[in-house]
Enzyme design. Sequence first.
Site, PDB file in Angstrom:
ATOM      1  N   ARG A   1      -6.600  10.307   0.076  1.00 24.54           N
ATOM      2  CA  ARG A   1      -6.397  10.951  -1.302  1.00 24.54           C
ATOM      3  C   ARG A   1      -7.881  11.099  -2.028  1.00 24.54           C
ATOM      4  O   ARG A   1      -8.015  11.948  -2.864  1.00 24.54           O
ATOM      5  CB  ARG A   1      -5.239  10.087  -2.178  1.00 24.54           C
ATOM      6  CG  ARG A   1      -3.886  10.285  -1.844  1.00 24.54           C
ATOM      7  CD  ARG A   1      -3.049   9.280  -2.440  1.00 24.54           C
ATOM      8  NE  ARG A   1      -3.296   8.008  -1.679  1.00 24.54           N
ATOM      9  CZ  ARG A   1      -3.241   6.478  -1.968  1.00 24.54           C
ATOM     10  NH1 ARG A   1      -3.016   6.536  -3.434  1.00 24.54           N
ATOM     11  NH2 ARG A   1      -3.291   5.619  -1.504  1.00 24.54           N
TER      12      ARG A   1
ATOM     13  N   HIS B   1       0.853  -1.293   0.085  1.00 24.02           N
ATOM     14  CA  HIS B   1      -0.053  -0.115  -0.023  1.00 24.02           C
ATOM     15  C   HIS B   1       0.911   1.214   0.037  1.00 24.02           C
ATOM     16  O   HIS B   1       1.888   1.422   0.795  1.00 24.02           O
ATOM     17  CB  HIS B   1      -1.068   0.038   1.389  1.00 24.02           C
ATOM     18  CG  HIS B   1      -2.026   0.943   1.297  1.00 24.02           C
ATOM     19  ND1 HIS B   1      -1.839   2.208   1.295  1.00 24.02           N
ATOM     20  CD2 HIS B   1      -3.376   0.695   1.045  1.00 24.02           C
ATOM     21  CE1 HIS B   1      -3.039   3.048   1.068  1.00 24.02           C
ATOM     22  NE2 HIS B   1      -3.774   2.110   1.090  1.00 24.02           N
TER      23      HIS B   1
END
Lengths: 642, 354
Positions: free
Chosen positions: A272, A252
């Site tokens: 994000r 990740h």
Amino acid sequence: MTTTTRIERHHYDVVVIGAGGAGLRAAIEARLAGKKTAIISKSLFGKAHTVMAEGGAAAAMGNVNSRDNWQVHFRDTMRGGKFLNNFRMAELHAKESPQRIWELETYGALFDRTKDGKISQRNFGGHEYPRLAHVGDRTGLELIRTLQQKIVSLQQEDQREFGSYDARIRVFSETTITELLLDGDRVAGAFGYYRESGEFILFEAPAVVLATGGVGRSYKVTSNSWEYTGDGHALALRAGATLINMEFLQFHPTGMVWPPSVKGILVTESVRGDGGVLKNSDGKRFMFDYVPDVFRKQYAETEEEADRWYTDPDNNRRPPELLPRDEVARAINSEVKAGRGSPAGGVFLDIASRRSADEIRRRLPSMYHQFKELADVDITAEPMEVGPTCHYVMGGVEVDPDSGAAFGHVRGLFAAGEVSGGMHGSNRLGGNSLSDLLVFGKRAGGHAASYADGLTARPKVAVDEVEAAVETALAPLQRDTGENPYTLQQDLQVVMGDLVGIIRREGELADALVRLAELRERVAKVSAAGGRRYNPGWHLALDLRNMLVVSECTAKAALERQESRGGHTREDYPAMEPKWRQVNLVCALDGDTVQLTRKPLPKMRPELIGLFDRAELAKYLTDEEIADFDALVADAGEADNR
Amino acid sequence: MSGKRQFRIWRGDESGGDLQDYMVEVNEGEVVLDVIHRLQATDAPDLACRWNCKAGKCGSCSMEINGKPRLGCMTRMSTFGDDETVTVTPLRTFPIIRDLVTDVSFNYEKARETPAFAPPADVAPGDYRMQQVDVERSQEFRKCIECFLCQTVCHVIRDHEENKQAFSGPRYFIRAAELDMHPLDARTDRKEYAQAEQGLGFCNITKCCTEVCPEHIKITDNGIIPMKERVVDRRYDPLVWLGSKIFRRGETPQTSVTTARQGSATPGSARGGVHSHAGGSHDSQAEAQAQSGVNWHREVPHPTAPAVDDRGKLPLTELTFDRAAAPSPFGDDVTFPLPPEHLNFAHPEQDNKH
Ligand SMILES: Cc1cc2nc3c(=O)[nH]c(=O)nc-3n(C[C@H](O)[C@H](O)[C@H](O)COP(=O)(O)OP(=O)(O)OC[C@H]3O[C@@H](n4cnc5c(N)ncnc54)[C@H](O)[C@@H]3O)c2cc1C
Ligand code: SF4
Ligand code: SF4
Ligand code: FES
């Protein structure tokens, strides 16, 4: 010795190993099919890894953007997995996720809502439309609690009907399975121990569903908990099943990098999705420099366009921060290597300068909380420092897409969730796991139940196998000459992190295999101090052999695959190779050595491949496959004219 | 700030045990759970301790740190003084299994007894429509990570094993509250259930549960009190009446003042405040303290000295006082006769024990 060892025995129709999303959903289905079902979990009920999932569960319900449908979701999933996915699994997943999510509402789940009262959906990397059903940033908690409470409600029904909560579905928490027992090629039961007391327990059952999650504990920097030692992968191998795609691990892109003790802990992608951007030490939004050709069409080229997308996604392309995880992880890796990293060796993730403090606290409450309490950082005022962390294993038990039945030479074994392989190809899209758990958990539970129905005689557990299992389990306690299991685990993590990490090289992989072989000798002689009662050292000693065999699979497959694709990056073969897209690497166990074979991928059905542009396919497929595709299109055209 | 630090950790099992001393290395940014992991990897490989996520999300690592119920993974070492000894003990309310691991099955039993969500009969899956404002109230309670810190701190069972049968504890009160506030739950008797079967009436709103909740769920203000207030059979629970009364004055409900007496504050010393048998001390300092600290050991309320001025006299004259006579020594909010459940006998020698 074994005659003096007490073993508690239980009879069940279906035993589900794992109490995460996949295991619980499977158990619900088996119980609804009328089967006597056991759920087994290494930790307490409701604490499985699923609880940590943050972002959401992907399902094309089209609540936020009505243009979304299963075809679009299917396309995104295949793209994300770089076309290595088992297409049938991706298809079933895309088609069935919405029903599985809606069903959760009937169990009592409370997702965040849209203005018109439907389930709200959020943007996530690799998903064309807002698609993730979510509850703030604690979706996994909602999912597991809902399933847990559904199981309680089934138990209450049984209590009313039979006078006992445990009549048809029982949870064995803090119980670890160490061995599957076979009768010929059929599953006959599972053997393990209660962590609390150290007592042994034997389940006799014709059908076993594996839902044990992943393997991340073989890495030091990981978002995974102690449970993720690849038990299910190893149990399956030892029972004669096969694993596929083990070279693909998802790192990740945004794990915490500071303080050191929390290194690896996840910072959800929703940061994000909700407007956070990645910057290097020069303050530059560097992701614009890392959009690969295959994605060029879908991603914005300027900051202005990217910023407009949050409010007007129909007329602008998405910001490159939302590229699939493998791309973002590699980009961060390159920035840090080029000396543009943050002080703690990551990059900056900035949401403070982009959203108001109130909005951040409302949309990302648990991230706010996590940074405040663990790092003493106020994310509404300063940027976070983030870097890649080992997160998810795409590889797993090779299963029949429709039923979840394991391939290889074993019957009665099923797998669902992270422990199964194929669905996500070479890279999983965020949010696709939670829905995967529900879709394939239900299927595996249902098919395990009908498999048990179809048997004329119950397979029998052999006494000597049980004795052998007891002996193996007690061995580390009886030795006092071997090494401390914690040292061995650290050494394994060093080998995997340094030599089989994000960026891989042939020499290092070969070296890793040599070291893993050395470790195997040492693990065989591990000793654990203390007694049988809740002894974590002993538990780890038993988990080590699973971690080891799974790590061997990963290293072997990574050495074999000479290309870079998704969660597998070879510095010496940096390009994606269409020929390799046609190949799955399959691991099996022969004695105790890992055997690797190549197996062709199943061919996508015409109506599914027809969902893609020729131009897009050309980036992934070989010339022959493209020729096939053209012929297909021509055929269809003629059919239309007729 | 790395260096060796002194830890005292309870080791043992149900047959007994004691605190053992360890000197452990501690590095910058570490939490208590890191230190326990370091001990496991070095001096104490068989030290039993639960954990999973290491990020405050799973509620596994509950323990008592310097006497306070906390999550080991969310307790930063920097919150202690450099030479402070850190004492770690298992949750007190539940039976010991080994070291820091306790048998929390009590909670799962209570969970199993609480009636589950009842889906509305005539709404098909996919047709559920709810407004965000309406789900938010229940969502607050669904944040619960089942760490059981609120359960361990609640005095009703912390010191009274015998109450466990009849009392489900704050975690399950908010489960009932959550379902009560669920826009589509088909059952309408959640409050009554909480009152009749979960032992809601035992709760005297000390708020200790809210204090320790790592998810900052307002267990009492948003869960317990609204249920108490609306429960149909009001006679059942004297505190409802009291709680609402105190609330209307915009004050914290306080039904058992506890640790306010510390140090030199012996009965009779001038500390100010109006004493009430219901515990409302009206002493802002004591109240602040009761709010920030945790009600570790419930004691019967102690009499508070009258608020005298520096001459040792009550600072009032009939001219300036708002009433025609001296205030009630029992507090203005107490009327007689006291409800029998509310009579609290204090042994005259309870002070001598300390
Ligand atoms: C921090 C984090 C965030 C994530 N966020 C998201 C997200 O936003 N969206 C998304 O889709 N996915 C997300 N994921 C991925 C997703 O959470 C996991 O892939 C998924 O929860 C795995 O579920 P599972 O049911 O397969 O297994 P798990 O939930 O991991 O459960 C495994 C179970 O198996 C049991 N078990 C294991 N071995 C044994 C054994 N030997 N004997 C008995 N029991 C055993 C364990 O005790 C446990 O109960 C995230 C993962 C992490 C780590
Ligand atoms: S307010 Fe006090 S008595 Fe009531 S549940 Fe919470 S801790 Fe227990
Ligand atoms: S309500 Fe809070 S303290 Fe109680 S179990 Fe839940 S999270 Fe823990
Ligand atoms: S380890 Fe999960 S809450 Fe502490």
